[in-house]
Every structure is written in C-alpha cells, then in structure tokens.
Design a protein around this motif. Structure first.
Motif, mmCIF file in Angstrom:
data_model
loop_
_atom_site.group_PDB
_atom_site.id
_atom_site.type_symbol
_atom_site.label_atom_id
_atom_site.label_comp_id
_atom_site.label_asym_id
_atom_site.label_seq_id
_atom_site.Cartn_x
_atom_site.Cartn_y
_atom_site.Cartn_z
ATOM 1 N N THR A 126 49.442 -7.247 30.453
ATOM 2 C CA THR A 126 50.643 -6.525 30.898
ATOM 3 C C THR A 126 51.173 -7.145 32.186
ATOM 4 O OG1 THR A 126 49.546 -4.932 32.366
ATOM 5 C CG2 THR A 126 49.643 -4.369 30.007
ATOM 6 N N SER A 127 52.357 -6.715 32.551
ATOM 7 C CA SER A 127 52.902 -7.070 33.858
ATOM 8 C C SER A 127 52.026 -6.448 34.944
ATOM 9 C CB SER A 127 54.341 -6.561 33.976
ATOM 10 O OG SER A 127 54.379 -5.158 33.727
ATOM 11 N N LYS A 168 53.519 -9.163 24.485
ATOM 12 C CA LYS A 168 53.175 -8.862 23.092
ATOM 13 C C LYS A 168 53.076 -10.097 22.204
ATOM 14 C CE LYS A 168 53.974 -4.014 22.380
ATOM 15 N NZ LYS A 168 54.551 -2.997 21.488
ATOM 16 N N LYS A 210 53.588 -1.831 33.167
ATOM 17 C CA LYS A 210 54.613 -1.157 32.368
ATOM 18 C C LYS A 210 55.099 -1.974 31.171
ATOM 19 C CE LYS A 210 56.309 1.573 36.288
ATOM 20 N NZ LYS A 210 57.467 1.862 37.180
ATOM 21 N N THR A 211 54.877 -3.294 31.214
ATOM 22 C CA THR A 211 55.395 -4.154 30.149
ATOM 23 C C THR A 211 54.263 -4.971 29.537
ATOM 24 O OG1 THR A 211 57.487 -4.351 31.346
ATOM 25 C CG2 THR A 211 57.080 -5.937 29.568
ATOM 26 N N SER A 212 54.115 -4.897 28.227
ATOM 27 C CA SER A 212 53.080 -5.666 27.537
ATOM 28 C C SER A 212 53.588 -7.064 27.202
ATOM 29 C CB SER A 212 52.668 -4.964 26.242
ATOM 30 O OG SER A 212 52.046 -3.731 26.512
ATOM 31 N N ASP A 260 48.117 -0.955 22.784
ATOM 32 C CA ASP A 260 49.366 -0.637 22.100
ATOM 33 C C ASP A 260 49.018 -0.022 20.749
ATOM 34 O OD1 ASP A 260 52.388 -0.969 21.742
ATOM 35 O OD2 ASP A 260 51.602 -2.012 19.973
ATOM 36 N N GLN A 293 50.597 -11.229 35.896
ATOM 37 C CA GLN A 293 50.209 -10.376 34.775
ATOM 38 C C GLN A 293 48.728 -10.046 34.869
ATOM 39 O OE1 GLN A 293 51.318 -13.707 32.073
ATOM 40 N NE2 GLN A 293 49.633 -12.996 30.777
#
Length: 665
Positions: A523-524, A532, A528-530, A514, A465
C-alpha cells in the motif's frame, strides 16, 4: 515418535545398504550433474565444475573430442571470479621406449563417472587399463590417483610425463624439489602441485610446465599407482601444515572416508523425506540438491571470514555471500550440515554495523567488487537461526545470535519506518530507488514500477510504499525472537515480542488485505491505496501465518486458479493474467523462483491444505526442466508455462528450497 521412526528408517537404510554393496546409497548420486565439457579459454563457463570440502577450485571431465589423461581444470575461484587455469592442468602421458604414447586417451575412454564423493574415469586398450580418481582432501587440496594395470602377457615399461600450458598470463611457475609452485598476480592464493616420485624432473616455462617421473615397469596383471596432489591455498592457511597432513594420508583412506561420509549424509536425508516422495527418483534428486550446495560451498578466505555458500560459482558475479540467499541456504543446510549452516549465518553478521544493519552482499576480494552497503535484504535471519536450532538444539548458538538478531530487527523500525506507524518499507542507504528495490530481493518487481524514494534520516531512505512481505517477515521474526527468548529464559523479552507480534498481526490483516480479489497487496505510506498487482508477495502472509483462516482460503483459491498462479510450473512471481507478465526474461515479473514457491506451498501446508500442497509440489518437481533428470543442473529460475530453466546454473537457493519442500520438518 516421528523422530524415532526417522532414526529407525535411517539405520535400516544403512544396514540394507552395507549388506548389498559398499556404498549403494552413494550410488544414487552417480552422474547426477554433468561435468563433461571442454573449457576453450579461461572464461568459458559452459562447463560445470565439481568441488568439495569448501575448496576454491573445482574439476570436471573432458568431453569426447578433447579427452586427455586427466580431469578438466582446475576452475580457480581463487581469482577473477572464476577462471580455468587450463583445459587439463595435471594431464598424464604414458610414453614407451620410443617416446610414443602407449595409450590414446580419446580412443581408450570407457567411462567417466561422478559421485558426491569424487570423480573417476576409466581407459582401456589392448595393453593397459588406466583408472583415474580425484577426491578432495580438504578445502585446500585435491588428490588425484592414476592406477595403471598391465592387461597383456608381457612386461611393459612406461615413462610417465605430466605437462600442460595455462590459459592465464597471470601465473608465474617455479619448482621446489618435487613440487610445482604457482604464484598469481591476481590472487594471494598460491598453488602447489606435488609429484610424489622423488626423482621427478620439473621444467617450467612462462606458459606451463612438464614433470617427468621415473620409469615404471608393470608386470602382467600388476597395477602401479601415480599420486599427484593439487593445492590452492590462501595465506591464512599454512602450506607447511597442509603438506604434513597430506604426507600422513593415503589416497585410499581419504577416498574411503569421504565415501562413508557422503553415504551417511545422503542416507540421513533419505530417511527424512516425506512419504509422498519415497521413490528412488526423489533420492537421486536429493543427491543432486546436496551436490549443488556442495559445489557452491567455500571455506573462509580473506574478506569472507566464515565458510558459506555462493549463489552460483558458475555465474561470474555470484562469487560472494548475499544476506537473503545466506539465510535460505542455512535453513536447508541445517538438515545435513549444521556447522556450515551456523557459519553461513556468522559470515554476514561478521559485517553487522553498530546500528544493526547487515550489508546486502560481501566478497572475498573487494578489489574485484566492493561489498554492497547500499541496502540490506528482507529479514529472514531469525527464521534461519531457528531452523538450525530445531535440528540440533544448540542453545549456545541461540545465545550467540539472539543479541545480533534483536539489533538487526530493531534497525528496520529505526531506519525503514518513514511515518513511524509500525509498518516498514524497503529502502536504501544511498537514497537510490534501485538499491531500495534490491533490498526487497525482487529487483524489478512490477509493484515497484512507480515507486519513489523518501528520506527518513542520514543514510536512511524508504520507498513510498509499505510492503506486505517485509512486514510479514518482521511479524515472523518477532515470533522467532519470542521463541529464542523463551529458550534463553528471558520472560520479559518473550512477552514483549509476543505483544508486538499481536499488534503487527492486526495491522497486516487489515491494511494490506483486499477482500474483493482475495489477496494481500503493498500500500501507499498512508495505507489508503493498494498497489494492485497480484504478485508472490501477496501469499507471504500464509508462510508467516499472519493471515486469518478466511484470508488463507481466499489466497488458496487464487493459487489453484490456472488463470493466475496454477501454471504448468506453479506459483509464478506475478499472476499470469497481469498485462506485464513476462515469463521468459522478466526476472521478477513472472518466472518461477523456488524460494517464493516454497513460501507459498509451505504456507498452504501450515494452514492444513495437504491435498493442495501435494498437487502443487508434484507439478513443480515434475515440470521444472531437468529437476528429476540426471545431468541437468538446478537453475536460478524457471519458465512457468514451459518449465524451461532460466538464468544461472547450479543455483543454491533453488536447491535449498527444493530440499526443504521434500523433507519432513
């Protein structure tokens, strides 16, 4: 103009001080920490210890029920990560002609007072007044004076005897004229207790010693003095030179010089306080913060090649210098001890590897605990160097550190950017996830609960990450390096750093943000992916000034929300509404850490939210347990909902960031 006003205020404070009493500013430091206790054995860490000048040993007061004719200690940091040599190793008895004690120390105690400069205690009975004072002469030596005054109408004869037994079975005692020598099987440091009465008779056993001084006769209203020095000295320092320096000094001159220095130091900082913290209670608080750092300061010794500051001498495993801690300590020390601040920086860079890597932590004695090369820590070194430069404009220090900082900065992109996209990850050199988490400084943060390790190359691994705090720090570093390049007139390098900064700024503002929750997240690797979980890393872009004004406003709203971050003590490390929020013993899963609070509040200040800054800082200082209360130590972290102090006592970076919050900078 601000500098002129601060300077004028400083001189007015000093002028007013000296017109009233000799050291009135220093009086604010009176008993700011509670050094009373009774160390029951070598490893009893309930008591705090006073030290100064970077000494590797400290002293305190014996508490009621255990009072003797001396100070508690010493607490020796020269071996075993800190042990008490004795409850009171230089403890005096005053015997009359019948070999009976002329004074009962327990019943005769009047007061015990500590100052940033020294310790003192007073005893009185119907015949005698005895005052004992202890001051540090150097980083190797403390001197103790006992003043004995006859309060009666008749002459009094006294036989002074010092005696004690040690808690340690590692010490071998011997005598050299009027000096007691201590050699330890656990340390290269040698102890020397000097009794300045030429006819002192010293006797030693396997467990301790006794030192009988000449008979003293005290006339009515007359005062006689007994001086004893205590030295604990590593081989890199010369005992012969130290002994000569001690012999050329007087106790009163040493104490007076130290009082003057501490008076000036505190007055200078009081003059730098923000106006909102103008009351005496905040000046008393300042004295405690300085003292916390003072008690944790150690001169260079063995593996620690420069002086610096422990996180906490009071905790067994904090007897070393950590990279992250050191940068933070240095930023605060720059305001009142710039040379110590510089040396704190140098201490870690002494161990910089050819590829630029800085180890996580280093120690004096690596047989107790090895230096940690498994990871480094978040890049705050350039910030600290720039903070030092701001205080004294020493271009030579910038010139010294700039090449090292560049190498350290570049290392991140070579060893911790798995996909070479210009955004870095925390990682490790040994491929372990735990060391990679340590590298973040937030060892068990919720955001790392599902992290995995990826190999980048030989001894180079990254978590899977990309972290917003790490890249925000790197953004700030580029800006600080640009400023340093400008100071050094390196125009091309300045231009390069600014260009890289602008590129990274856009990446951070877009990938980690965000808009729905108004927060920055890790993120990743592919962005693309947080991850959270709303944690303190999400407000770091305020402090580094990488957030847009719109993003800053959204973060501000979250910080002021009592459901998330505006708790009783504000800005916890994890939002209070997170299911994994653990404010009591969560470590980085909820408790208040002062460095992160500073980053959040100072970040708001940079974006112009003055009212919010005053609100949050006021809550922080008023609600953290014991912050404004004399006697209670500064803690490692705090409970966000109750203010209770947690983990280690006498914690340096907490003191450092409290100090940074209340000073103009």
């Amino acid at each position: 103009m601000k500098q002129f006003i601060s300077t004028l205020l400083f001189f007015l404070i000093l002028q007013n001080a000296f017109s009233q009493t000799k050291f009135p500013i220093l009086e604010l430091s009176k008993n700011s920490l509670n050094y009373k206790g009774f160390p029951k054995n070598a490893t009893d860490r309930k008591s705090l210890a006073f030290s100064d000048k970077g000494a590797w040993f400290g002293f305190g007061f014996l508490e009621p029920g255990s009072i003797q004719g001396g100070f508690s200690g010493p607490f020796l940091m020269t071996e075993q990560n800190g042990v008490w040599l004795s409850s009171s190793f230089v403890s005096l008895r005053l015997l009359n002609d019948n070999k009976q004690d002329e004074i009962n120390w327990e019943k005769s105690l009047v007061n015990q007072n500590s100052y940033n400069s020294h310790l003192e205690q007073l005893f009185q009975n119907e015949l005698l007044e005895v005052k004992q004072q202890l001051v540090f002469f150097s980083g190797n030596t403390a001197i103790q004076k006992t003043s004995i005054t006859n309060r009666s109408s008749k002459k009094i004869s006294l036989n002074p005897v010092f005696d004690s037994k040690t808690y340690l079975n590692t010490i071998q005692f011997s005598k050299e004229n009027q000096t007691l020598k201590l050699i330890s099987s656990k340390s290269n440091a040698v102890g020397y207790i000097q009794f300045f009465d030429k006819n002192t008779v010293i006797e030693t056993t396997n467990e301790g010693y006794s030192a009988k001084l000449n008979l003293i006769t005290v006339k009515p209203n007359e005062t006689k003095e007994i001086i004893v020095s205590q030295s604990y000295i590593f081989p890199q320092y010369s005992w012969e030179n130290e002994k000569i320096k001690i012999s050329k000094s007087t106790f009163n001159s040493v104490l007076s010089t130290n009082q003057q220095a501490k008076e000036k130091e505190l007055a200078q900082l009081i003059a730098k306080k923000k106006m909102v913290y103008n009351g005496d209670d905040y000046s008393v608080f300042l004295a405690k913060l300085i003292l916390t750092l003072q008690n944790n300061t150690r001169i260079a010794a063995e593996g620690l090649k420069h002086e610096g500051v422990f996180p906490s001498y009071n905790y067994e495993w904090f007897h070393g210098f950590w990279a992250w801690d050191s940068w933070k300590h240095a930023a605060a020390l720059a305001h009142f001890s710039p040379e110590l601040a510089k040396n704190q920086m140098r201490a870690l860079f002494d161990y910089q590897e050819p590829n630029g890597f800085i180890p996580d932590c280093i120690y004096r004695d690596t047989t107790i605990e090895p230096n940690n090369y498994r990871n480094t820590k978040a890049p705050l070194a350039a910030w600290a160097v720039w903070e030092i430069y701001k205080q004294n404009k020493d271009v030579s220090f910038i010139k010294e550190m700039y090449p090292k900082l560049k190498k350290y900065h570049d290392w991140w992109y070579k060893e911790r950017d798995h996909d070479q996209d210009g955004l870095c990850e925390f990682g490790s050199t040994d491929g372990s996830v735990i060391a990679a988490k340590w590298e973040s400084g937030m060892d068990n943060a919720v955001r790392f609960d599902n992290s995995k390790i990826l190999k980048n190359g030989e001894k180079a691994y990254s978590l899977d990450q990309e972290s917003v705090d790490l890249n925000s720090f790197l953004y700030a570093e580029k800006n600080y390096l640009a400023k340093m390049a400008q100071v050094l007139k390196l125009a091309d390098e300045e231009k390069k750093w600014k260009s890289e900064s602008n590129t990274l700024k856009i990446q951070i503002q877009t990938q980690f943000w965000d808009a729905t929750t108004g927060w920055f997240y890790d993120t990743s690797i592919d962005g693309k992916t947080s991850v959270k979980d709303m944690g303190c890393e999400g407000f770091l872009p305020l402090w580094t000034e990488v957030a847009t004004s719109e993003q800053a406003n959204a973060i501000k709203n979250n910080l002021l929300n009592p459901i998330t971050f505006n708790t009783f003590v504000p800005l916890p490390t994890l939002a209070a509404n997170n299911p994994k929020f653990n404010p009591e013993d969560g470590y980085w899963r909820g408790p208040i850490w002062l460095d992160q609070v500073y980053f959040g509040i100072n970040g708001l200040e940079k974006y112009g939210y003055k009212k919010e800054v005053d609100l949050l800082t006021g809550k922080l200082i008023q609600n953290t347990e014991g912050a404004l209360e004399k006697g209670m130590s500064i803690r490692e972290n705090y409970h966000p909902k109750t203010g209770k102090g947690l983990e280690a006592q006498n914690f340096s970076w907490s003191a450092a960031h409290f100090l940074l919050l209340i000073l103009n900078n």
